[in-house]
Design a protein around this motif. Sequence first.
Motif, PDB file in Angstrom:
ATOM      1  N   GLU A 180       0.798  -1.153  -0.024  1.00 47.50           N
ATOM      2  CA  GLU A 180       0.077   0.244   0.025  1.00 47.50           C
ATOM      3  C   GLU A 180       1.089   1.338   0.000  1.00 47.50           C
ATOM      4  O   GLU A 180       0.218   2.416   0.047  1.00 47.50           O
ATOM      5  CB  GLU A 180      -0.926   0.093   1.262  1.00 47.50           C
ATOM      6  CG  GLU A 180      -1.790  -1.214   1.323  1.00 47.50           C
ATOM      7  CD  GLU A 180      -2.733  -1.357  -0.164  1.00 47.50           C
ATOM      8  OE1 GLU A 180      -3.265  -0.262  -0.343  1.00 47.50           O
ATOM      9  OE2 GLU A 180      -2.645  -2.466  -0.639  1.00 47.50           O
ATOM     10  N   ALA A 181       2.199   1.159   0.017  1.00 47.77           N
ATOM     11  CA  ALA A 181       3.183   2.344   0.179  1.00 47.77           C
ATOM     12  C   ALA A 181       2.927   3.124  -1.164  1.00 47.77           C
ATOM     13  O   ALA A 181       2.675   2.371  -2.291  1.00 47.77           O
ATOM     14  CB  ALA A 181       4.504   2.036   0.208  1.00 47.77           C
ATOM     15  N   ILE A 182       3.111   4.589  -1.116  1.00 46.09           N
ATOM     16  CA  ILE A 182       2.927   5.304  -2.357  1.00 46.09           C
ATOM     17  C   ILE A 182       4.308   5.257  -3.117  1.00 46.09           C
ATOM     18  O   ILE A 182       4.352   5.724  -4.040  1.00 46.09           O
ATOM     19  CB  ILE A 182       2.744   6.953  -2.208  1.00 46.09           C
ATOM     20  CG1 ILE A 182       3.650   7.408  -0.913  1.00 46.09           C
ATOM     21  CG2 ILE A 182       1.190   6.920  -1.449  1.00 46.09           C
ATOM     22  CD1 ILE A 182       3.718   8.860  -0.914  1.00 46.09           C
ATOM     23  N   GLY A 183       5.417   4.822  -2.415  1.00 42.25           N
ATOM     24  CA  GLY A 183       6.716   4.837  -3.065  1.00 42.25           C
ATOM     25  C   GLY A 183       7.829   4.448  -2.100  1.00 42.25           C
ATOM     26  O   GLY A 183       7.532   4.314  -0.983  1.00 42.25           O
ATOM     27  N   PHE A 184       9.056   4.342  -2.463  1.00 42.64           N
ATOM     28  CA  PHE A 184      10.247   3.845  -1.661  1.00 42.64           C
ATOM     29  C   PHE A 184      11.398   4.691  -1.886  1.00 42.64           C
ATOM     30  O   PHE A 184      11.640   4.977  -3.182  1.00 42.64           O
ATOM     31  CB  PHE A 184      10.503   2.417  -1.930  1.00 42.64           C
ATOM     32  CG  PHE A 184       9.420   1.565  -1.718  1.00 42.64           C
ATOM     33  CD1 PHE A 184       8.879   1.348  -0.454  1.00 42.64           C
ATOM     34  CD2 PHE A 184       8.727   0.930  -2.654  1.00 42.64           C
ATOM     35  CE1 PHE A 184       7.774   0.381  -0.086  1.00 42.64           C
ATOM     36  CE2 PHE A 184       7.540   0.049  -2.590  1.00 42.64           C
ATOM     37  CZ  PHE A 184       6.969  -0.356  -1.210  1.00 42.64           C
ATOM     38  N   ILE A 185      12.140   5.362  -1.053  1.00 39.41           N
ATOM     39  CA  ILE A 185      13.261   6.126  -1.339  1.00 39.41           C
ATOM     40  C   ILE A 185      14.346   5.073  -1.220  1.00 39.41           C
ATOM     41  O   ILE A 185      14.549   4.608   0.164  1.00 39.41           O
ATOM     42  CB  ILE A 185      13.531   7.274  -0.204  1.00 39.41           C
ATOM     43  CG1 ILE A 185      12.052   8.195  -0.501  1.00 39.41           C
ATOM     44  CG2 ILE A 185      14.722   7.878  -0.285  1.00 39.41           C
ATOM     45  CD1 ILE A 185      12.014   9.369   0.606  1.00 39.41           C
ATOM     46  N   GLY A 186      15.143   4.644  -1.894  1.00 37.86           N
ATOM     47  CA  GLY A 186      16.365   3.998  -1.827  1.00 37.86           C
ATOM     48  C   GLY A 186      17.542   4.914  -1.427  1.00 37.86           C
ATOM     49  O   GLY A 186      17.414   6.063  -1.257  1.00 37.86           O
ATOM     50  N   LEU A 187      18.585   4.368  -0.938  1.00 30.96           N
ATOM     51  CA  LEU A 187      19.976   4.843  -0.604  1.00 30.96           C
ATOM     52  C   LEU A 187      20.740   5.271  -1.827  1.00 30.96           C
ATOM     53  O   LEU A 187      21.047   4.278  -2.568  1.00 30.96           O
ATOM     54  CB  LEU A 187      20.524   4.179   0.559  1.00 30.96           C
ATOM     55  CG  LEU A 187      21.814   4.423   1.012  1.00 30.96           C
ATOM     56  CD1 LEU A 187      21.758   5.881   1.688  1.00 30.96           C
ATOM     57  CD2 LEU A 187      22.436   3.621   1.983  1.00 30.96           C
ATOM     58  N   THR A 188      21.137   6.670  -1.740  1.00 28.49           N
ATOM     59  CA  THR A 188      22.044   6.975  -2.584  1.00 28.49           C
ATOM     60  C   THR A 188      23.256   7.584  -2.037  1.00 28.49           C
ATOM     61  O   THR A 188      23.286   8.452  -1.381  1.00 28.49           O
ATOM     62  CB  THR A 188      21.578   8.056  -3.653  1.00 28.49           C
ATOM     63  OG1 THR A 188      20.460   7.918  -4.114  1.00 28.49           O
ATOM     64  CG2 THR A 188      22.771   8.485  -4.615  1.00 28.49           C
ATOM     65  N   ASP A 189      24.409   6.565  -1.874  1.00 26.30           N
ATOM     66  CA  ASP A 189      25.589   7.066  -1.341  1.00 26.30           C
ATOM     67  C   ASP A 189      26.723   7.767  -2.100  1.00 26.30           C
ATOM     68  O   ASP A 189      26.438   7.749  -3.295  1.00 26.30           O
ATOM     69  CB  ASP A 189      26.221   5.615  -0.814  1.00 26.30           C
ATOM     70  CG  ASP A 189      26.008   5.230   0.577  1.00 26.30           C
ATOM     71  OD1 ASP A 189      25.766   6.186   1.317  1.00 26.30           O
ATOM     72  OD2 ASP A 189      26.069   4.323   1.231  1.00 26.30           O
ATOM     73  N   PHE A 190      27.355   8.597  -1.624  1.00 24.91           N
ATOM     74  CA  PHE A 190      28.593   9.172  -2.337  1.00 24.91           C
ATOM     75  C   PHE A 190      30.080   8.462  -1.537  1.00 24.91           C
ATOM     76  O   PHE A 190      29.853   7.766  -0.594  1.00 24.91           O
ATOM     77  CB  PHE A 190      28.535  10.740  -1.876  1.00 24.91           C
ATOM     78  CG  PHE A 190      27.595  11.480  -2.727  1.00 24.91           C
ATOM     79  CD1 PHE A 190      27.986  11.847  -3.740  1.00 24.91           C
ATOM     80  CD2 PHE A 190      26.473  11.449  -2.172  1.00 24.91           C
ATOM     81  CE1 PHE A 190      27.073  12.777  -4.756  1.00 24.91           C
ATOM     82  CE2 PHE A 190      25.444  12.049  -3.062  1.00 24.91           C
ATOM     83  CZ  PHE A 190      25.902  12.899  -4.105  1.00 24.91           C
ATOM     84  N   TYR A 222       8.340   5.013  -7.228  1.00 21.90           N
ATOM     85  CA  TYR A 222       6.777   5.605  -7.155  1.00 21.90           C
ATOM     86  C   TYR A 222       5.731   4.443  -7.600  1.00 21.90           C
ATOM     87  O   TYR A 222       6.003   3.775  -8.397  1.00 21.90           O
ATOM     88  CB  TYR A 222       6.622   6.769  -8.193  1.00 21.90           C
ATOM     89  CG  TYR A 222       7.083   8.403  -7.644  1.00 21.90           C
ATOM     90  CD1 TYR A 222       6.416   8.960  -7.206  1.00 21.90           C
ATOM     91  CD2 TYR A 222       8.441   8.367  -7.664  1.00 21.90           C
ATOM     92  CE1 TYR A 222       6.751  10.417  -6.889  1.00 21.90           C
ATOM     93  CE2 TYR A 222       9.058   9.543  -7.431  1.00 21.90           C
ATOM     94  CZ  TYR A 222       8.027  10.653  -6.849  1.00 21.90           C
ATOM     95  OH  TYR A 222       8.402  11.920  -6.535  1.00 21.90           O
ATOM     96  N   LYS A 223       4.815   4.327  -6.820  1.00 21.27           N
ATOM     97  CA  LYS A 223       3.744   3.473  -7.210  1.00 21.27           C
ATOM     98  C   LYS A 223       3.011   4.143  -8.313  1.00 21.27           C
ATOM     99  O   LYS A 223       2.313   5.413  -7.900  1.00 21.27           O
ATOM    100  CB  LYS A 223       2.807   3.267  -5.902  1.00 21.27           C
ATOM    101  CG  LYS A 223       1.898   2.024  -6.206  1.00 21.27           C
ATOM    102  CD  LYS A 223       1.202   1.821  -4.852  1.00 21.27           C
ATOM    103  CE  LYS A 223       0.242   0.710  -5.111  1.00 21.27           C
ATOM    104  NZ  LYS A 223      -0.536   0.322  -3.875  1.00 21.27           N
ATOM    105  N   ARG A 224       2.585   3.700  -9.414  1.00 19.79           N
ATOM    106  CA  ARG A 224       2.056   4.298 -10.517  1.00 19.79           C
ATOM    107  C   ARG A 224       0.475   4.603 -10.195  1.00 19.79           C
ATOM    108  O   ARG A 224      -0.105   5.854 -10.412  1.00 19.79           O
ATOM    109  CB  ARG A 224       2.171   3.406 -11.851  1.00 19.79           C
ATOM    110  CG  ARG A 224       1.422   4.162 -13.168  1.00 19.79           C
ATOM    111  CD  ARG A 224       1.338   3.253 -14.405  1.00 19.79           C
ATOM    112  NE  ARG A 224       2.961   3.311 -14.803  1.00 19.79           N
ATOM    113  CZ  ARG A 224       3.477   4.140 -15.729  1.00 19.79           C
ATOM    114  NH1 ARG A 224       2.727   5.247 -16.015  1.00 19.79           N
ATOM    115  NH2 ARG A 224       4.672   3.986 -16.124  1.00 19.79           N
ATOM    116  N   SER A 225      -0.096   3.728  -9.416  1.00 17.38           N
ATOM    117  CA  SER A 225      -1.572   4.158  -9.127  1.00 17.38           C
ATOM    118  C   SER A 225      -1.671   5.216  -8.181  1.00 17.38           C
ATOM    119  O   SER A 225      -2.634   6.040  -8.257  1.00 17.38           O
ATOM    120  CB  SER A 225      -2.303   2.665  -8.716  1.00 17.38           C
ATOM    121  OG  SER A 225      -1.571   2.317  -7.490  1.00 17.38           O
ATOM    122  N   ALA A 226      -0.707   5.392  -7.363  1.00 18.06           N
ATOM    123  CA  ALA A 226      -0.657   6.453  -6.496  1.00 18.06           C
ATOM    124  C   ALA A 226      -0.224   7.684  -7.245  1.00 18.06           C
ATOM    125  O   ALA A 226      -0.681   8.946  -7.061  1.00 18.06           O
ATOM    126  CB  ALA A 226       0.215   6.040  -5.134  1.00 18.06           C
TER     127      ALA A 226
END
Length: 365
Positions: A115-125, A164-168
């Motif tokens: 049911e999540a609207i989306g997920f933020i992954g980790l972007t390392d430097f 992103y979840k497309r339906s959201a």
Amino acid sequence: MFTSTDSIDIIIPSFRLDEQFLLPLIRLPKPGGWQVNYYIVADNPGVKPGATLLQMAREGVIQLIINTKNIGPGETRNKGIDAGNGSWILFLDDDIVADEDLLFQYVKVIGEKKEAIGFIGLTDFPAPENSFTRALTVAGLTSIFTIANKKDQFIWGVTANIMYKRSALGDLRFSPELSAIGGGEDVDLGARLSMQHHTQFTCVKEARVTHPWWNYGQPHYDRFTRYGAGMALLLSRFKQFSWYAFPNPIEGMLLALLSAPLFFIYLSWQKWLILLVAIPLIDMVINYIRASGMGYKDLSVGYYMTLIRCSNEWGQLKTLLQRGQLHYFMKRINIDFTRPRHFRTNRWRIIKLVIYIILLAVLIY
């Protein structure tokens, strides 16, 4: 076309179409039972795709779209969104290096939180490699990229690695106005989506990519000027999350310029010049103290922090002046979109204020 709910559209906007980075992303291991579609959208009409990319496009491994004119990163991503119909949309930058299990980590969290609207992954430097990249780190320019290491949820994430979840998402798209200046469009879209659904993105630190240092780690400032311009536009879009602050160095120098006639009448141009030069120097000293507290004792770190900050502040001020929005002068926006107090400060701002008061007292008396 594949329409299963178990499908991911990976959208990668690119200017260079550098196969060194793109091919490993296209060849990432795929979770079983999932359809993964690639949309490589080149925002460069004159680009010449490499032989391998062209072959992949002919074989249907990827969809390669080349814009007929440069339209900016946000609008380019919009093209990718509209080209696909996968149930999940994963945005990646064209110069990142992804962990081999990236797609598996996203699929795992999708199964746990459908049911999540989306997920933020980790972007390392990578670890800071010189004074400029140390300055970027201390100044906090990389902190939003690594938000998944610090938060369980957040209202927006950078497009280097976010799903992103497309339906959201529905009909929401990246703002053409923000895309045109190349700053703030990721903040805007994520915030609008979160506010619309009254929830936030789930952070997934296990879905990790590594982002190279911009400009190979060499000093540059146009990027941060664009970020500042984006913040100026966000101020008017989300004014309920704005607040007043003490003048930053760019605002302070503008006030000093405007006050020049008073100095010339009541004091002297020499004292006015001392004040004008002191404004960035005081900020540089404060930035050096901050950097020293993190173990970076090179004077150049404070110097670069000041230039980075001033370029960002100049981008914001210039944009506000161009738009005639002087009522946002000395205003800031909470990019976590919590409701702020009308005025905020911290120990560094208080220290600078005390130094300014002492300096003015010395100049006057």
